[in-house]
Enzyme design. Sequence first.
Site, mmCIF file in Angstrom:
data_model
loop_
_atom_site.group_PDB
_atom_site.id
_atom_site.type_symbol
_atom_site.label_atom_id
_atom_site.label_comp_id
_atom_site.label_asym_id
_atom_site.label_seq_id
_atom_site.Cartn_x
_atom_site.Cartn_y
_atom_site.Cartn_z
ATOM 1 C CE LYS B 52 -3.768 -2.503 2.230
ATOM 2 N NZ LYS B 52 -4.477 -2.862 3.482
ATOM 3 C CD GLN B 96 -3.333 -4.411 6.627
ATOM 4 O OE1 GLN B 96 -3.181 -3.426 5.893
ATOM 5 N NE2 GLN B 96 -4.006 -5.480 6.240
ATOM 6 C CG ASP B 119 -9.523 -0.335 5.179
ATOM 7 O OD1 ASP B 119 -9.148 -0.551 4.004
ATOM 8 O OD2 ASP B 119 -8.858 -0.670 6.175
#
Lengths: 306, 306
Positions: B52, B96, B119
């Site tokens: 990422k 994460q 997200d």
Amino acid sequence: MGKRWSCKATGENLLAQAKEKVTALNERGVEPHLAVVLVGEDPASKVYVSNKIRTCESLGIKSTFHKLEADTDTDSLLSVVDELNGDNAVHGILVQLPLPKQVDESRIIAAINPDKDVDGFHPVNVGRLSLGEPGLFPCTPMGVIALLRDSGHGLSGKHAVVIGRSNIVGKPMAQLLLKENCTVSIIHSRTQNPADLCRQADIVVAAVGRPGLVDAAWLKPGALVVDVGINEITDSEQARKLIPSESKKMKSFREKGRVLYGDVNYFSCLETAELVTPVPGGIGRLTIAHLMVNCVVAAELQNPST
Amino acid sequence: MGKRWSCKATGENLLAQAKEKVTALNERGVEPHLAVVLVGEDPASKVYVSNKIRTCESLGIKSTFHKLEADTDTDSLLSVVDELNGDNAVHGILVQLPLPKQVDESRIIAAINPDKDVDGFHPVNVGRLSLGEPGLFPCTPMGVIALLRDSGHGLSGKHAVVIGRSNIVGKPMAQLLLKENCTVSIIHSRTQNPADLCRQADIVVAAVGRPGLVDAAWLKPGALVVDVGINEITDSEQARKLIPSESKKMKSFREKGRVLYGDVNYFSCLETAELVTPVPGGIGRLTIAHLMVNCVVAAELQNPST
């Protein structure tokens, strides 16, 4: 030959649950309190609001009625909501929809404290429902789940078809059925051959606003059919197609020139389904009964028992 | 005989969209900035995070990496999130997942400012997706929608079957397909005869975590098949069943004793489907490409161009 699916017992169960919680809250010195906000003079909204207030009274839930002028703007309504959010004695806030055109409905809904959002329309509650978290969820679909549970048919693994994808019924209905471990299909105006998919359903929930859309040809024998639609028929040709000439409903239509009719062709579906909820006199009472449950749940959320 | 569905062009389109928006933001003096938070030493998470960050760099999105000890508790992580929420130079926050067991994951997600929630897991964004309001939505399902749109097959009125009902893929996937006017069915572990329903689908999205579950017998000829599953196969009996003995994949399995395999029996499905995405080398790149889009959308949300 199927049967009329009475919603009466489930409605009474829900009200009894609410009543029990009211008593428990009272014993802790908490008086559950719903604030109802109505903007303007819509006759149907007035009837809904007075039914809600009357049901609150019958259970010992305090209610206050905030009646605003039809030309109220978004900012004025926001300040009413803010005040009710800030009032610790108010546990539930219900802004009766639809709002007049000049008001930004989604801003109003998003301004309500999610823990006071007894309609379950706030984005946070919509999100919590999808995520499987606790929250306040829409009253009509919650009432339907209570009815299905009370039927004793079991939900897990059943194929449920939801007809319609509104934010108020169709989408939360699908989420709740999924949570009950149903296989869920959602059909709507763009669906090709909706009857083919519907005919595979063990459970059909119709909430689309098209009178008599679902008939026997849409059903698998033995299906459970829940009719959430409430439409007014005034056209006599349409009435003739949907209502048997000898029925009380047709008699009523002939007298008044109008009649309430669901999304389900009730008389046709009774031939194939196991159970069909009537309109009127069906799901409506569950919506209001579950609103009472949401009011006391909101009061509990704001007054955790230590 | 179907074809391997390459996700490369769609991935490049998404990255090009993101890049264009970065340039426009830079011209207005805004440097989009993603904060990535990793708790602990999970090797897979480390790989994801570094991919990422590398992709951010390639597009001119600033990234900062916040590495916390494996024994970090909920409160400590909440204060990191609070700090990033309060930092106006940070537009996106990615914590994460999965988090270590001692951390309350849903509290962390709910603490992120929804407008920085790249997200799309915050209840407010989940609610906005269901309600059809603008927001930040989960990257994998958004990537799948981009792939389907790019395919030129059209989505409106198609029957899409989603296999799996996770909060990260299955449920938001169903919502997005519904928004595209698909008829949507959701099947899962409790579904009876899942293949029967799946065989009616024009579009199949598998996200269930069971290697090779979907084979040709589940498909209608010409179906479009999207495989979101990533499973590791280490059992040679299972490998023998799912992978042709002459294939490169089997060669790789023989060498390493393990191989990545999707929820779709790729080799079997190619016989019946029109297109099947491969695993690995399929949807994964769309997830990360859409994360970049979400980063710049978040930066735009926080810096509206008057």
